[in-house]
Design a protein around this motif. Structure first.
Motif, PDB file in Angstrom:
ATOM      1  N   CYS A  80      27.674  50.451  78.311  1.00 40.55           N
ATOM      2  CA  CYS A  80      28.937  51.052  77.623  1.00 40.55           C
ATOM      3  C   CYS A  80      28.845  51.024  76.050  1.00 40.55           C
ATOM      4  CB  CYS A  80      30.082  50.460  78.115  1.00 40.55           C
ATOM      5  SG  CYS A  80      31.734  51.448  77.520  1.00 40.55           S
ATOM      6  N   ARG A  81      28.940  52.200  75.432  1.00 38.96           N
ATOM      7  CA  ARG A  81      28.616  52.287  74.017  1.00 38.96           C
ATOM      8  C   ARG A  81      27.420  51.439  73.554  1.00 38.96           C
ATOM      9  NH1 ARG A  81      33.189  54.368  71.880  1.00 38.96           N
ATOM     10  NH2 ARG A  81      35.169  54.309  72.774  1.00 38.96           N
ATOM     11  N   SER A  82      26.363  51.468  74.426  1.00 42.30           N
ATOM     12  CA  SER A  82      25.129  51.021  73.854  1.00 42.30           C
ATOM     13  C   SER A  82      25.127  49.380  74.373  1.00 42.30           C
ATOM     14  CB  SER A  82      24.494  51.157  72.387  1.00 42.30           C
ATOM     15  OG  SER A  82      24.154  52.586  72.375  1.00 42.30           O
ATOM     16  N   LYS A  83      26.087  49.043  74.762  1.00 36.50           N
ATOM     17  CA  LYS A  83      26.198  47.387  74.998  1.00 36.50           C
ATOM     18  C   LYS A  83      26.018  47.329  76.448  1.00 36.50           C
ATOM     19  CE  LYS A  83      26.887  45.939  70.759  1.00 36.50           C
ATOM     20  NZ  LYS A  83      25.798  45.222  70.020  1.00 36.50           N
ATOM     21  N   LYS A  84      25.104  46.303  76.971  1.00 36.55           N
ATOM     22  CA  LYS A  84      25.068  46.119  78.355  1.00 36.55           C
ATOM     23  C   LYS A  84      25.913  45.266  78.558  1.00 36.55           C
ATOM     24  CE  LYS A  84      21.205  42.385  77.899  1.00 36.55           C
ATOM     25  NZ  LYS A  84      20.887  42.685  76.551  1.00 36.55           N
ATOM     26  N   LEU A  85      26.404  45.382  79.952  1.00 38.15           N
ATOM     27  CA  LEU A  85      27.446  44.774  80.708  1.00 38.15           C
ATOM     28  C   LEU A  85      26.877  43.717  81.639  1.00 38.15           C
ATOM     29  CD1 LEU A  85      30.104  47.222  81.442  1.00 38.15           C
ATOM     30  CD2 LEU A  85      29.737  45.743  79.293  1.00 38.15           C
ATOM     31  N   LYS A  86      26.617  42.393  81.339  1.00 42.14           N
ATOM     32  CA  LYS A  86      25.512  41.538  81.980  1.00 42.14           C
ATOM     33  C   LYS A  86      26.075  41.160  83.692  1.00 42.14           C
ATOM     34  CE  LYS A  86      23.714  38.872  78.005  1.00 42.14           C
ATOM     35  NZ  LYS A  86      23.434  37.543  77.802  1.00 42.14           N
ATOM     36  N   GLU A  87      27.532  41.295  83.543  1.00 42.78           N
ATOM     37  CA  GLU A  87      27.891  40.958  85.135  1.00 42.78           C
ATOM     38  C   GLU A  87      27.554  42.109  86.053  1.00 42.78           C
ATOM     39  OE1 GLU A  87      31.312  42.821  82.761  1.00 42.78           O
ATOM     40  OE2 GLU A  87      29.488  41.745  82.419  1.00 42.78           O
ATOM     41  N   GLY A  88      27.115  43.281  85.596  1.00 41.13           N
ATOM     42  CA  GLY A  88      26.714  44.102  86.247  1.00 41.13           C
ATOM     43  C   GLY A  88      25.322  44.372  86.624  1.00 41.13           C
ATOM     44  N   ILE A  89      24.353  43.592  85.975  1.00 45.97           N
ATOM     45  CA  ILE A  89      22.932  43.881  86.192  1.00 45.97           C
ATOM     46  C   ILE A  89      22.435  43.235  87.327  1.00 45.97           C
ATOM     47  CG2 ILE A  89      20.750  43.239  85.033  1.00 45.97           C
ATOM     48  CD1 ILE A  89      22.006  42.737  82.454  1.00 45.97           C
ATOM     49  N   ARG A  90      21.710  43.930  88.203  1.00 43.23           N
ATOM     50  CA  ARG A  90      21.302  43.806  89.539  1.00 43.23           C
ATOM     51  C   ARG A  90      19.733  43.863  89.373  1.00 43.23           C
ATOM     52  NH1 ARG A  90      25.496  42.211  89.349  1.00 43.23           N
ATOM     53  NH2 ARG A  90      27.198  42.403  90.764  1.00 43.23           N
ATOM     54  N   ARG A  91      19.008  42.805  89.984  1.00 48.55           N
ATOM     55  CA  ARG A  91      17.453  42.865  90.186  1.00 48.55           C
ATOM     56  C   ARG A  91      17.073  43.018  91.556  1.00 48.55           C
ATOM     57  NH1 ARG A  91      13.235  38.458  87.809  1.00 48.55           N
ATOM     58  NH2 ARG A  91      11.889  38.484  89.675  1.00 48.55           N
ATOM     59  N   ILE A  92      16.323  43.890  91.910  1.00 51.37           N
ATOM     60  CA  ILE A  92      15.550  43.865  93.230  1.00 51.37           C
ATOM     61  C   ILE A  92      14.215  43.870  93.316  1.00 51.37           C
ATOM     62  CG2 ILE A  92      15.272  45.699  95.205  1.00 51.37           C
ATOM     63  CD1 ILE A  92      17.407  47.499  93.823  1.00 51.37           C
ATOM     64  N   ASN A  93      13.685  43.022  93.810  1.00 54.08           N
ATOM     65  CA  ASN A  93      12.332  42.442  93.656  1.00 54.08           C
ATOM     66  C   ASN A  93      11.261  43.241  94.333  1.00 54.08           C
ATOM     67  OD1 ASN A  93      12.772  39.802  92.129  1.00 54.08           O
ATOM     68  ND2 ASN A  93      13.726  39.136  94.125  1.00 54.08           N
ATOM     69  N   VAL A  94      11.445  44.446  94.106  1.00 52.56           N
ATOM     70  CA  VAL A  94      10.645  45.625  94.568  1.00 52.56           C
ATOM     71  C   VAL A  94      10.317  46.284  93.767  1.00 52.56           C
ATOM     72  CG1 VAL A  94      10.407  47.629  96.356  1.00 52.56           C
ATOM     73  CG2 VAL A  94      11.658  45.444  96.982  1.00 52.56           C
ATOM     74  N   GLY A  95       8.964  46.610  93.338  1.00 57.66           N
ATOM     75  CA  GLY A  95       8.406  47.498  92.324  1.00 57.66           C
ATOM     76  C   GLY A  95       7.202  48.188  92.776  1.00 57.66           C
ATOM     77  N   GLY A  96       6.505  48.578  91.882  1.00 59.79           N
ATOM     78  CA  GLY A  96       5.021  49.384  92.198  1.00 59.79           C
ATOM     79  C   GLY A  96       4.119  48.291  92.646  1.00 59.79           C
ATOM     80  N   LYS A  97       4.008  47.008  92.429  1.00 60.24           N
ATOM     81  CA  LYS A  97       2.975  46.221  92.809  1.00 60.24           C
ATOM     82  C   LYS A  97       3.272  46.127  94.353  1.00 60.24           C
ATOM     83  CE  LYS A  97       3.621  41.893  92.000  1.00 60.24           C
ATOM     84  NZ  LYS A  97       3.598  40.518  91.215  1.00 60.24           N
ATOM     85  N   LEU A  98       4.475  45.944  94.706  1.00 59.09           N
ATOM     86  CA  LEU A  98       4.909  45.647  96.278  1.00 59.09           C
ATOM     87  C   LEU A  98       4.473  46.968  97.036  1.00 59.09           C
ATOM     88  CD1 LEU A  98       5.930  43.454  98.149  1.00 59.09           C
ATOM     89  CD2 LEU A  98       8.173  44.723  98.084  1.00 59.09           C
ATOM     90  N   LEU A  99       5.014  48.129  96.548  1.00 52.84           N
ATOM     91  CA  LEU A  99       4.446  49.500  97.329  1.00 52.84           C
ATOM     92  C   LEU A  99       3.023  49.555  97.439  1.00 52.84           C
ATOM     93  CD1 LEU A  99       7.452  49.850  96.410  1.00 52.84           C
ATOM     94  CD2 LEU A  99       6.703  52.191  95.996  1.00 52.84           C
ATOM     95  N   THR A 100       2.045  49.136  96.251  1.00 55.54           N
ATOM     96  CA  THR A 100       0.898  49.149  96.390  1.00 55.54           C
ATOM     97  C   THR A 100       0.002  48.258  97.402  1.00 55.54           C
ATOM     98  OG1 THR A 100       0.425  49.941  94.138  1.00 55.54           O
ATOM     99  CG2 THR A 100      -1.500  48.970  95.067  1.00 55.54           C
TER     100      THR A 100
END
Length: 295
Positions: A80-100
């Motif tokens: 919001c207005r270039s500031k990240k809202l930390k309480e809303g950050i979510r991480r999923i441990n799935v990326g290109g490496k896992l797909l490969t």
């Protein structure tokens, strides 16, 4: 280019994951200032640079939500207005490496042992895989025989002698009955093409107890203050009634989008106030970076 850079006169912008370990942050700062002797440094997140790019190109927008799917994991980050809202950050441990890696396992089980061929199979993934818009319909097509299976692709593997890089055989050259009369090593791919990227949306399908991207977006938005949530709910089709508008932006070049944001950030008038200088670091140590950088 490396030899032409005078580090003592150069400011560097460097990205790291959200909520990076403090020990890694400290080591990175030490390397930048003590080993390379940069004049100043700004440590930030790739998502923050993407958000800066977005707000620069759309100054009327107040909020955005960045979906950053990378090599090791995927992050959902609201701004919001270039500031990240930390309480809303979510991480999923799935990326290109896992797909490969998953594609390697499928091919090794069904056709050819390729568990040691990460580079080659990563190229296969990038060349032939896609995100299905109608998963069950595509599954039905992928089960058809011969030319009726319009999703079928034959991929010629490199031999690093005459074939330096793998490629898809043109549809008109594919053999649907019998075998190829060449010495080429060929993978035949059908439902693998879309079943592997599906992990980004439903990781639980292969036993990974993680939220998919749509669920993570919902969870992120629901954790935010009312005003932010209402704004985002009005822009995400997956979260709102059908009559509300949706705005989903896919950059023309997603890989460089964060870099372009960093380039824009480096030319903003208040850039010098964002960085930590080598002089600041030598006087105050790593603590000055903890105070300055909101990682």
């Amino acid at each position: 280019l490396y030899s032409q850079v005078e580090f003592a006169d150069t400011s560097i912008i460097i990205t790291e994951p959200y909520f990076n370990f403090s020990s890694i942050q400290e080591s990175m700062t030490e390397i930048l200032f003590e080993e390379y002797q940069f004049q100043s440094a700004l440590r930030t997140n790739a998502g923050s640079l993407s958000a800066h790019h977005f707000f620069h190109t759309k100054p009327s927008e107040l909020c955005c939500l960045v979906v950053d799917s990378g090599f090791s994991f995927t992050h959902i980050a609201p701004y919001c207005r270039s500031k990240k809202l930390k309480e809303g950050i979510r991480r999923i441990n799935v990326g290109g490496k896992l797909l490969t890696n998953h594609l390697k396992e499928i091919i090794s089980y069904r056709q050819l042992h390729v568990m040691d061929e990460t580079y080659v199979i990563n190229q296969v993934k990038e060349d032939v895989c896609y995100v299905s818009q109608h998963f069950y319909r595509d599954m039905d097509i992928a089960q058809l025989k011969g030319e009726d299976n319009t999703l079928l692709r034959d991929y010629v593997l490199p031999d690093f002698s005459t074939i330096k890089k793998g490629f898809c055989k043109p549809r008109e050259e594919m053999v649907f009955s019998g075998k190829y009369k060449t010495s080429e090593q060929i993978l035949r791919l059908a439902n693998e093409r879309f079943a592997v990227p599906e992990m980004l949306f439903h990781p639980s399908d292969i036993g990974i107890q993680e939220m998919g991207i749509p669920e993570a977006i919902v969870d992120s938005v629901q954790s935010l203050p009312e005003g932010f949530r209402e704004r985002l709910e009005a822009e995400l089709r997956s979260l709102v009634p059908a009559h509300l508008p949706v705005s989903v932006l896919l950059p023309a070049n997603p890989v460089c989008y964060s870099w372009e944001g960093g380039k824009l950030l480096a030319h903003t008038p208040d850039y010098d106030e964002m960085v930590v200088t080598r002089e600041d670091y030598e006087e105050n140590g790593h603590l000055v970076c903890e105070d300055k950088f909101d990682i």
